[in-house]
Scaffold this motif. Sequence first.
Motif, mmCIF file in Angstrom:
data_model
loop_
_atom_site.group_PDB
_atom_site.id
_atom_site.type_symbol
_atom_site.label_atom_id
_atom_site.label_comp_id
_atom_site.label_asym_id
_atom_site.label_seq_id
_atom_site.Cartn_x
_atom_site.Cartn_y
_atom_site.Cartn_z
ATOM 1 N N ASN A 12 -25.156 -20.289 50.078
ATOM 2 C CA ASN A 12 -26.606 -20.182 50.267
ATOM 3 C C ASN A 12 -27.012 -18.732 50.551
ATOM 4 O OD1 ASN A 12 -29.234 -21.020 50.468
ATOM 5 N ND2 ASN A 12 -29.053 -21.695 52.588
ATOM 6 N N ILE A 13 -26.200 -18.065 51.368
ATOM 7 C CA ILE A 13 -26.470 -16.647 51.663
ATOM 8 C C ILE A 13 -26.339 -15.805 50.398
ATOM 9 C CG2 ILE A 13 -25.692 -14.663 53.031
ATOM 10 C CD1 ILE A 13 -24.614 -16.676 55.087
ATOM 11 N N PHE A 14 -25.339 -16.126 49.599
ATOM 12 C CA PHE A 14 -25.100 -15.385 48.360
ATOM 13 C C PHE A 14 -26.253 -15.562 47.378
ATOM 14 C CE2 PHE A 14 -23.413 -15.668 43.987
ATOM 15 C CZ PHE A 14 -23.069 -14.338 43.795
ATOM 16 N N SER A 42 -29.420 -13.673 48.253
ATOM 17 C CA SER A 42 -29.351 -12.241 47.931
ATOM 18 C C SER A 42 -29.565 -11.956 46.450
ATOM 19 C CB SER A 42 -27.998 -11.678 48.375
ATOM 20 O OG SER A 42 -26.943 -12.265 47.623
ATOM 21 N N LEU A 43 -29.417 -12.967 45.593
ATOM 22 C CA LEU A 43 -29.586 -12.755 44.148
ATOM 23 C C LEU A 43 -31.058 -12.674 43.748
ATOM 24 C CD1 LEU A 43 -26.879 -15.172 42.618
ATOM 25 C CD2 LEU A 43 -26.747 -12.685 42.864
ATOM 26 N N ASN A 44 -31.933 -13.229 44.580
ATOM 27 C CA ASN A 44 -33.375 -13.239 44.276
ATOM 28 C C ASN A 44 -33.666 -13.887 42.918
ATOM 29 O OD1 ASN A 44 -34.176 -11.944 46.683
ATOM 30 N ND2 ASN A 44 -33.613 -9.952 45.799
ATOM 31 N N VAL A 45 -33.112 -15.063 42.694
ATOM 32 C CA VAL A 45 -33.347 -15.799 41.451
ATOM 33 C C VAL A 45 -33.857 -17.194 41.820
ATOM 34 C CG1 VAL A 45 -31.612 -14.552 40.105
ATOM 35 C CG2 VAL A 45 -30.953 -16.622 41.381
ATOM 36 N N ASP A 46 -34.478 -17.852 40.828
ATOM 37 C CA ASP A 46 -34.926 -19.227 41.024
ATOM 38 C C ASP A 46 -33.706 -20.150 41.022
ATOM 39 O OD1 ASP A 46 -37.583 -18.535 41.174
ATOM 40 O OD2 ASP A 46 -37.881 -18.708 38.996
ATOM 41 N N ILE A 47 -33.538 -20.857 42.098
ATOM 42 C CA ILE A 47 -32.391 -21.768 42.212
ATOM 43 C C ILE A 47 -32.811 -23.149 41.723
ATOM 44 C CG2 ILE A 47 -30.747 -22.816 43.800
ATOM 45 C CD1 ILE A 47 -31.082 -20.420 45.610
ATOM 46 N N PRO A 48 -32.043 -23.753 40.802
ATOM 47 C CA PRO A 48 -32.386 -25.100 40.309
ATOM 48 C C PRO A 48 -32.466 -26.104 41.446
ATOM 49 C CG PRO A 48 -30.621 -24.117 39.002
ATOM 50 C CD PRO A 48 -30.822 -23.217 40.181
ATOM 51 N N ILE A 49 -33.222 -27.172 41.210
ATOM 52 C CA ILE A 49 -33.465 -28.156 42.269
ATOM 53 C C ILE A 49 -32.181 -28.845 42.722
ATOM 54 C CG2 ILE A 49 -34.014 -29.984 40.576
ATOM 55 C CD1 ILE A 49 -36.031 -31.039 42.693
ATOM 56 N N TYR A 50 -31.255 -29.118 41.760
ATOM 57 C CA TYR A 50 -30.023 -29.796 42.150
ATOM 58 C C TYR A 50 -29.153 -28.885 43.009
ATOM 59 C CZ TYR A 50 -29.099 -27.548 37.625
ATOM 60 O OH TYR A 50 -29.057 -26.673 36.567
ATOM 61 N N THR A 51 -29.212 -27.569 42.764
ATOM 62 C CA THR A 51 -28.467 -26.634 43.613
ATOM 63 C C THR A 51 -29.099 -26.549 44.991
ATOM 64 O OG1 THR A 51 -27.913 -25.350 41.637
ATOM 65 C CG2 THR A 51 -27.547 -24.293 43.759
ATOM 66 N N ARG A 52 -30.443 -26.557 45.029
ATOM 67 C CA ARG A 52 -31.132 -26.516 46.319
ATOM 68 C C ARG A 52 -30.812 -27.751 47.161
ATOM 69 N NH1 ARG A 52 -35.701 -24.649 43.391
ATOM 70 N NH2 ARG A 52 -36.725 -26.679 43.691
ATOM 71 N N VAL A 53 -30.730 -28.905 46.485
ATOM 72 C CA VAL A 53 -30.389 -30.142 47.198
ATOM 73 C C VAL A 53 -29.005 -30.018 47.834
ATOM 74 C CG1 VAL A 53 -29.839 -32.588 46.909
ATOM 75 C CG2 VAL A 53 -31.860 -31.633 45.802
ATOM 76 N N LEU A 54 -28.029 -29.508 47.075
ATOM 77 C CA LEU A 54 -26.680 -29.330 47.609
ATOM 78 C C LEU A 54 -26.662 -28.344 48.766
ATOM 79 C CD1 LEU A 54 -24.370 -29.211 44.440
ATOM 80 C CD2 LEU A 54 -24.451 -30.969 46.192
ATOM 81 N N LEU A 55 -27.378 -27.223 48.606
ATOM 82 C CA LEU A 55 -27.401 -26.208 49.650
ATOM 83 C C LEU A 55 -28.068 -26.728 50.923
ATOM 84 C CD1 LEU A 55 -28.298 -23.053 47.512
ATOM 85 C CD2 LEU A 55 -26.060 -23.711 48.398
#
Length: 297
Positions: free
Chosen positions: A92-94, A97-110
């Motif tokens: 999540n920290i990584f 730092s990328l400043n990109v749009d994170i997909p919803i399924y990745t956000r759910v996992l995080l």
Amino acid sequence: SDIREKINKGENLSDALYYHPDIFSELLVNMVKVGEESGTLDEIFQILSLQLTKEHELKSKIRNAMIYPSIILLVMVIVGIIIITFVLPNLNIFFTSLNVDIPIYTRVLLNAGNFLSSQWYLLIVVPLFLVMLFWLAIRTKSGKQILDVVLLRLFIVSPIVKQKNSALLVRSLSSLISSGVSLVRALEISSKTISNVYFKNALIDALEKVKKGEKLSSSLKVYQNLFPLGVVEMIEVGEETGKTTDILRKLADFYEQEAVIAVERLTNMLEPILIIILGVVVGFFAFSIIEPMYSSL
């Protein structure tokens, strides 16, 4: 020590065993009583030895066949918990730092990882609570009945349940009848040794019909959907030929073997299914982590 003390005071062995129902079943106590009354206690012990050995072998083989799938399932759960609670919070920290749009399924996992890492005790409390709740539920009459309904209607598990209960039932009847116990008493005792509610009710109903003069086979015919194919028919053959005990013993051997084969077949089918599920889960984790990385390039 208690049994020895009671026997020294003049009580029969069967009466002494009766005081310890958690150790000695009603089937065993009644067979010992018949052996004492008929003077064939040595033969009764041989029959009991075979009975208990066969029951132990059946339960052990079924239990051993389920060990490997259980281990795979447990490892899957442990790996999933480790990834969610330890790996994802760091990712999540990584990703931040990328400043990109994170997909919803990745956000759910995080988010799940962040929540479980801070509320880690839920991973212990919730499973224990669910296991305890399930254990308490199946100890009630309605809970046990619901569980038996589910097991009998699951097309994969149903044959195993039917074969196992039929084997235990037929083995008990064979041992009791060969020991000199009447059919009515044998049915009454066997109905108390079977744990499945529907098999128990079938035996109780058959017991009432046998008391009225019906044959065992005809009283069980209405429950043919409950017993595996051939059980009722072979009992009928035994009644017609006068070899009920021998046929019951052979039926018990057959369905004990069939129950073990069915369990082994189920485990062989579960292994690739669990591996596929594991692959899908790992692939989902990998895709959820790698896809945002590629989108940042």
